[in-house]
Write a protein that holds these residues in place. Structure first.
Motif, PDB file in Angstrom:
ATOM      1  N   SER A 165     -15.260 -24.528   2.195  1.00  0.00           N
ATOM      2  CA  SER A 165     -13.823 -24.790   2.032  1.00  0.00           C
ATOM      3  C   SER A 165     -13.539 -26.282   2.145  1.00  0.00           C
ATOM      4  O   SER A 165     -14.330 -27.046   2.716  1.00  0.00           O
ATOM      5  CB  SER A 165     -13.038 -24.056   3.112  1.00  0.00           C
ATOM      6  N   THR A 225     -11.305 -27.430   4.017  1.00  0.00           N
ATOM      7  CA  THR A 225     -11.106 -27.637   5.459  1.00  0.00           C
ATOM      8  C   THR A 225     -12.403 -28.040   6.123  1.00  0.00           C
ATOM      9  O   THR A 225     -12.455 -28.994   6.906  1.00  0.00           O
ATOM     10  CB  THR A 225     -10.557 -26.360   6.113  1.00  0.00           C
ATOM     11  N   ASP A 263      -9.739 -11.416  13.728  1.00  0.00           N
ATOM     12  CA  ASP A 263      -9.370 -11.945  12.416  1.00  0.00           C
ATOM     13  C   ASP A 263     -10.600 -12.448  11.663  1.00  0.00           C
ATOM     14  O   ASP A 263     -10.732 -12.252  10.448  1.00  0.00           O
ATOM     15  CB  ASP A 263      -8.347 -13.079  12.560  1.00  0.00           C
ATOM     16  N   LEU A 314     -12.506 -11.347   8.054  1.00  0.00           N
ATOM     17  CA  LEU A 314     -12.902 -12.293   7.018  1.00  0.00           C
ATOM     18  C   LEU A 314     -14.377 -12.143   6.664  1.00  0.00           C
ATOM     19  O   LEU A 314     -14.758 -12.210   5.483  1.00  0.00           O
ATOM     20  CB  LEU A 314     -12.620 -13.727   7.485  1.00  0.00           C
ATOM     21  N   THR A 356     -16.223 -11.053   3.025  1.00  0.00           N
ATOM     22  CA  THR A 356     -17.225 -11.825   2.281  1.00  0.00           C
ATOM     23  C   THR A 356     -18.311 -10.929   1.703  1.00  0.00           C
ATOM     24  O   THR A 356     -18.922 -11.264   0.688  1.00  0.00           O
ATOM     25  CB  THR A 356     -17.890 -12.906   3.158  1.00  0.00           C
ATOM     26  N   SER A 363     -12.682 -16.645  -3.044  1.00  0.00           N
ATOM     27  CA  SER A 363     -11.921 -17.225  -1.937  1.00  0.00           C
ATOM     28  C   SER A 363     -12.315 -16.629  -0.592  1.00  0.00           C
ATOM     29  O   SER A 363     -12.022 -17.210   0.456  1.00  0.00           O
ATOM     30  CB  SER A 363     -10.417 -17.040  -2.163  1.00  0.00           C
ATOM     31  N   ALA A 364     -12.982 -15.473  -0.601  1.00  0.00           N
ATOM     32  CA  ALA A 364     -13.345 -14.828   0.666  1.00  0.00           C
ATOM     33  C   ALA A 364     -14.254 -15.725   1.501  1.00  0.00           C
ATOM     34  O   ALA A 364     -14.037 -15.894   2.710  1.00  0.00           O
ATOM     35  CB  ALA A 364     -14.025 -13.486   0.396  1.00  0.00           C
ATOM     36  N   GLN A 373     -14.588 -18.996   1.222  1.00  0.00           N
ATOM     37  CA  GLN A 373     -13.875 -20.220   1.588  1.00  0.00           C
ATOM     38  C   GLN A 373     -12.900 -19.963   2.732  1.00  0.00           C
ATOM     39  O   GLN A 373     -12.732 -20.818   3.605  1.00  0.00           O
ATOM     40  CB  GLN A 373     -13.162 -20.786   0.371  1.00  0.00           C
ATOM     41  N   ASP A 374     -12.263 -18.803   2.743  1.00  0.00           N
ATOM     42  CA  ASP A 374     -11.363 -18.461   3.852  1.00  0.00           C
ATOM     43  C   ASP A 374     -12.143 -18.360   5.161  1.00  0.00           C
ATOM     44  O   ASP A 374     -11.683 -18.819   6.215  1.00  0.00           O
ATOM     45  CB  ASP A 374     -10.650 -17.141   3.564  1.00  0.00           C
ATOM     46  N   TYR A 375     -13.314 -17.749   5.078  1.00  0.00           N
ATOM     47  CA  TYR A 375     -14.187 -17.642   6.251  1.00  0.00           C
ATOM     48  C   TYR A 375     -14.636 -19.018   6.718  1.00  0.00           C
ATOM     49  O   TYR A 375     -14.606 -19.334   7.919  1.00  0.00           O
ATOM     50  CB  TYR A 375     -15.380 -16.760   5.881  1.00  0.00           C
ATOM     51  N   ALA A 388     -13.145 -21.913   6.261  1.00  0.00           N
ATOM     52  CA  ALA A 388     -12.018 -22.657   6.846  1.00  0.00           C
ATOM     53  C   ALA A 388     -11.680 -22.147   8.240  1.00  0.00           C
ATOM     54  O   ALA A 388     -11.417 -22.931   9.159  1.00  0.00           O
ATOM     55  CB  ALA A 388     -10.807 -22.545   5.934  1.00  0.00           C
ATOM     56  N   ALA A 389     -11.697 -20.832   8.406  1.00  0.00           N
ATOM     57  CA  ALA A 389     -11.313 -20.250   9.698  1.00  0.00           C
ATOM     58  C   ALA A 389     -12.244 -20.698  10.817  1.00  0.00           C
ATOM     59  O   ALA A 389     -11.793 -21.075  11.910  1.00  0.00           O
ATOM     60  CB  ALA A 389     -11.294 -18.729   9.592  1.00  0.00           C
TER      61      ALA A 389
END
Length: 602
Positions: free
Chosen positions: A387, A389, A535, A539, A543, A550-551, A553-555, A557-558
């Motif tokens: 990500s 982030t 949460d 995520l 994945t 995006s799965a 990338q969300d992981y 970033a988190a």
């Protein structure tokens, strides 16, 4: 595991737990000497120091997870799906695979596999029955299989049904991300010579015994017992039936392995060099001396020896870093009775992370041969998994900002060390469970015997001190670090450890799809510090089940934000030194070597 050479998802150590990791890392070994191959028909390859091959059976078990074992076995028994980075980019290397196609159903709940027109070295065709043989052995004996993770393959495969000799279908228990399934699960499958191995003793006839649970256990026992007898690897008929480009010519209990080209090989990666000498070393110094003497064609040097690059060039070598598909980190023990409540405060973890000067460590400790890591996805190679982030580092080095994070949350510096003076869970207080008078004093149990690791820990100690965080360092051999820092409950005496570091050779090497189910899911088998975030669990699950890019990338970033561990620079797998004229390959970021691809340019 892939840890360095602790690689990925049980292929190497960590995924099977601390005891497993110790076994994988610390296989016994010895020094060696040899003259340079001096021939276009042979090559001398230096194995990593203290990582002696000790297993030939292409089914990993807990005590035999050395990365080199996997690479040697793959050269003799090709995987169904060779998913690696040998072409310069991580992906499906069809030339080195038994399967020629994998067609996923539109609903994501099954896959139809087509086998290539391939044969075993004894002339028998490789068929769906050979895949079924592997499947039955693994399904019945999964708890002894090092790549097994509860809920993953074969648990999430409901059936394997052959249509004919070259086609079979695997049905899943639900829809999965096809890229994840191909890269991380189907790549585990190793077609085995059923006609030669389906027996319960050296003299038994082929019995089809594995079609029953009892039979599969008996065959498993026979194969694993045979695998323990290293002295017979070169002579036993069992190991002569191969599908890969090489067969074993000799295999010393001291670690030297000689591979010779399989003349009956009919796959896409025919051996470019007929004889491959794999040489063990007890120390990097011994290996470097062998390089200087010209008796190694493909070896390595320590990062600190990079200033000698020109000297090696004058001896006819090229120096090239080998970057890895890995992350390096220091786990917190969130269940530690004293510091666990502190570690559970995000602001505290942010203060720690902002006190780690990764750029400075890369320059001063690793001589530029490492990559800063800011999250759970490898950053040594470009990928669409990382990500923005994570790439942009949400917690840049700033000890003043780190200090303010602590003073804003009820900590006061006393005699150079932060102390909780405002306990409680309200605003500007230390947080739930942090008692008044608690000192921000942490202890790490770190790998001993490595100057680079010692220097890295000392540098971190110095920067943390500027924030007011006391960082004590205790060292032990890697096997002791692993055994003394397990998953634990606060009530257990073994739960006194606070931070763990497996050393600069202790990176986690991922499979091709770098999901974090083993490392950071609440129930992950290698989640040493008992990190838990519902949460994040969702995520991680996404994945593996969603095809949405995006799965990941969300992981990414988190966890870059939530800091389940202390993120540290990822060292290059090794600094390779290769004789001029050796080519035909890319260094595989998954930490495998592929001898069939090596060629001497004439």
């Amino acid at each position: 595991m892939s840890f360095r050479r602790m690689a990925a998802r049980r292929r190497l150590a960590l995924a099977a737990g601390a005891a497993v990791a110790a076994s994988a890392l610390l296989a016994g070994c010895t020094g060696t000497s040899s003259s340079s191959s001096g021939s276009s028909d042979s090559i001398n390859y230096a194995l990593p120091a203290n990582f002696t091959p000790n297993w030939l059976l292409p089914i990993g078990t807990a005590a035999h997870l050395n990365t080199n074992n996997g690479s040697i076995a793959a050269a003799m028994w090709e995987p169904l799906v060779a998913y690696d980075g040998s072409t310069g980019k991580v992906g499906w290397n069809k030339k080195g695979s038994i399967a020629s196609a994998a067609d996923f159903a539109a609903d994501g709940k099954s896959v139809k596999i087509t086998l290539g027109d391939r044969h075993w070295s004894d002339g028998k065709a490789i068929t769906s029955r050979d895949v079924e043989f592997w499947y039955n052995l693994i399904t019945v004996n999964k708890k002894q299989y090092a790549s097994y993770s509860p809920g993953k393959a074969p648990d999430n495969w409901t059936t394997l049904k052959a249509t004919d000799d070259r086609h079979f279908t695997i049905t899943f228990d639900k829809a999965y991300n096809s890229q994840w399934m191909l890269a991380n699960e189907l790549s585990l499958i190793k077609p085995l010579p059923q006609h030669a191995w389906d027996k319960t003793s050296a003299s038994a006839k082929v019995s089809d015994a594995d079609r029953t649970a009892a039979g599969a256990k008996q065959v498993w026992t026979y194969l694993n017992e045979a695998g323990k007898d290293i002295s017979k690897y070169a002579s036993s008929p069992l190991w002569k039936t191969v599908s890969g480009p090489y067969t074993v010519k000799s295999f010393s209990t001291a670690g030297k392995v000689v591979l010779t080209a399989n003349k009956k090989y009919d796959g896409g990666e025919k051996a470019g060099i007929s004889t491959v000498n794999l040489l063990p070393f007890t120390t990097t110094t011994a290996e470097t001396n062998a390089l200087r003497a010209g008796s190694v064609d493909y070896g390595y040097i320590d990062p600190g020896d990079l200033d000698q690059k020109d000297a090696f060039a004058s001896r006819g070598y090229t120096v090239e870093p080998w970057t890895g598909w890995a992350i390096t980190y220091m786990p917190y023990n969130f269940n530690n009775p004293t510091m666990g409540p502190v570690f559970k405060q995000l602001y505290a973890r942010q203060a720690i992370q902002r006190s780690i000067d990764q750029a400075g460590l890369v320059k001063a400790i690793f001589n530029g041969t490492a990559t800063p890591g800011y999250g759970p996805v490898p950053q040594g190679q470009d990928s669409n998994f990382v990500s923005d982030t994570q790439k942009n580092n949400p917690y840049p080095f700033d000890t003043a900002a780190a200090t303010k994070l602590l003073t804003d949350h009820g900590w006061t510096k006393q005699n150079g060390v932060m102390v909780c003076t405002k306990p409680g869970s309200g605003a500007n207080q230390c947080g739930s469970g942090v008692k008044a008078g608690t000192k921000f004093a942490m202890e790490v149990l770190s790998q001993s015997g490595s100057t680079v690791t010692d220097n890295e820990m000392s540098a971190i100690q110095s920067s943390l001190a500027k924030t007011g965080i006391k960082f004590s360092i205790r060292t032990a051999p890697v096997n002791s670090v692993l055994s003394q820092t397990p998953q634990c409950k606060a009530s257990q005496s073994i739960c006194k450890w606070q931070l763990s570091y497996f050393g600069t050779a202790g990176s986690w090497y991922f499979p091709a799809f770098p999901t974090g189910d083993s490392l950071f899911a609440s129930s992950g088998g290698s989640n040493f510090g008992n990190y838990s975030n519902p949460d994040v669990d969702q995520l991680i699950d996404k994945t593996t089940t969603s095809n949405d890019p995006s799965a990941m990338q969300d992981y990414s970033a988190a966890l870059a934000k939530d800091l389940p561990v202390i993120w540290l620079p990822e060292p290059d797998y090794q600094i390779s030194v290769m004789k001029n004229g050796l080519g035909g390959f890319s260094q595989d970021s998954l930490a495998n070597f592929h001898p069939a691809q090596w060629k001497w340019n004439k």
